[in-house]
Design a protein around this motif. Structure first.
Motif, PDB file in Angstrom:
ATOM      1  N   LYS A  74       0.829  -1.216   0.000  1.00  0.00           N
ATOM      2  CA  LYS A  74       0.000   0.000   0.000  1.00  0.00           C
ATOM      3  C   LYS A  74       0.858   1.257   0.000  1.00  0.00           C
ATOM      4  N   SER A  79      -2.685  -1.277  -4.833  1.00  0.00           N
ATOM      5  CA  SER A  79      -4.118  -1.346  -4.566  1.00  0.00           C
ATOM      6  C   SER A  79      -4.418  -2.597  -3.733  1.00  0.00           C
ATOM      7  N   SER A  80      -5.688  -2.817  -3.480  1.00  0.00           N
ATOM      8  CA  SER A  80      -6.057  -4.032  -2.754  1.00  0.00           C
ATOM      9  C   SER A  80      -5.751  -5.274  -3.586  1.00  0.00           C
ATOM     10  N   TYR A  81      -5.730  -5.138  -4.895  1.00  0.00           N
ATOM     11  CA  TYR A  81      -5.347  -6.255  -5.760  1.00  0.00           C
ATOM     12  C   TYR A  81      -3.888  -6.651  -5.506  1.00  0.00           C
ATOM     13  N   TRP A  84      -3.726  -8.465  -2.111  1.00  0.00           N
ATOM     14  CA  TRP A  84      -4.173  -9.848  -2.260  1.00  0.00           C
ATOM     15  C   TRP A  84      -3.156 -10.659  -3.041  1.00  0.00           C
ATOM     16  N   GLY A 113      -1.109  -8.961  -9.360  1.00  0.00           N
ATOM     17  CA  GLY A 113      -2.327  -8.330  -8.841  1.00  0.00           C
ATOM     18  C   GLY A 113      -2.491  -6.906  -9.331  1.00  0.00           C
ATOM     19  N   GLU A 114      -1.415  -6.160  -9.348  1.00  0.00           N
ATOM     20  CA  GLU A 114      -1.480  -4.781  -9.838  1.00  0.00           C
ATOM     21  C   GLU A 114      -1.717  -4.731 -11.347  1.00  0.00           C
ATOM     22  N   TYR A 117      -5.323  -5.209 -11.866  1.00  0.00           N
ATOM     23  CA  TYR A 117      -6.022  -3.970 -11.507  1.00  0.00           C
ATOM     24  C   TYR A 117      -5.913  -2.933 -12.621  1.00  0.00           C
ATOM     25  N   ASN A 118      -4.691  -2.749 -13.161  1.00  0.00           N
ATOM     26  CA  ASN A 118      -4.472  -1.762 -14.205  1.00  0.00           C
ATOM     27  C   ASN A 118      -3.339  -2.267 -15.097  1.00  0.00           C
ATOM     28  N   SER A 119      -3.698  -2.861 -16.227  1.00  0.00           N
ATOM     29  CA  SER A 119      -2.694  -3.508 -17.071  1.00  0.00           C
ATOM     30  C   SER A 119      -1.835  -2.526 -17.859  1.00  0.00           C
ATOM     31  N   ALA A 125       2.844  -0.947 -10.951  1.00  0.00           N
ATOM     32  CA  ALA A 125       2.808  -2.357 -10.552  1.00  0.00           C
ATOM     33  C   ALA A 125       4.174  -2.799 -10.028  1.00  0.00           C
TER      34      ALA A 125
END
Length: 166
Positions: A74, A79-81, A84, A113-114, A117-119, A125
């Motif tokens: 964080k 993000s939360s992705y 996780w 995960g990032e 969220y946003n590739s 990321a």
């Protein structure tokens, strides 16, 4: 009986130290059990203050062990992705038969995960994955220090009560 408790306590200390590096094993709580077993011997007088303080520290460190890598992710813009992904990567990294999988897993997991969220934002990321890795290293170092302090305490207590134990 005292020999059995002493040996089991020593084994718990070693497993606790290993657990400070292996995420599956809760290192400080296992080391604390080793101290507790030592205090159950007849030669060592029960000290509730030492046991209480060391238990408190073990519980706090066990909680922080899960919080620090996620906070690192964080803190570095994840993000939360990513959080996780860090946790899933940690679990997968333990079981994948590659060297240092438990270190690589959280990093790769946060990165994946990032990216989910946003590739399009590879830099963010990578930054979040770096935060996850730094958080994991900080958490591991903290657990190792606590386990080594407990091991030193264990050896000191054994040394002071040597004649009663043997």
């Amino acid at each position: 009986m005292d020999y059995l408790l002493l040996v089991l306590g020593f084994v718990c200390m070693i497993i606790g130290i290993l657990g400070s590096f292996l995420p599956v094993l809760p290192g400080p709580p296992i080391s604390w059990v080793g101290l507790l077993l030592l205090y159950f011997t007849k030669a060592v007088e029960m000290n509730y203050w030492v046991l209480g303080i060391t238990l408190f520290v073990a519980v706090i460190v066990a909680i922080l062990d899960y919080v620090i890598p996620a906070k690192g992710t964080k803190r570095f813009g994840g993000s939360s992705y990513g959080v996780w992904g860090t946790n899933i990567g940690l679990i997968v990294g333990i079981f994948v038969p590659i060297p240092f999988g438990f270190i690589i897993g959280p990093f790769v997991g946060a990165f994946v995960g990032e990216m989910i969220y946003n590739s399009t934002d590879h830099k963010r990321a990578l930054k979040a994955a770096t935060g996850s890795f730094i958080g994991f290293l900080a958490s591991t170092f903290m657990k190792f220090v606590v386990c080594m302090v407990y091991f030193g305490l264990f050896l000191t207590i054994v040394w002071r009560n040597w004649k009663g134990l043997f």
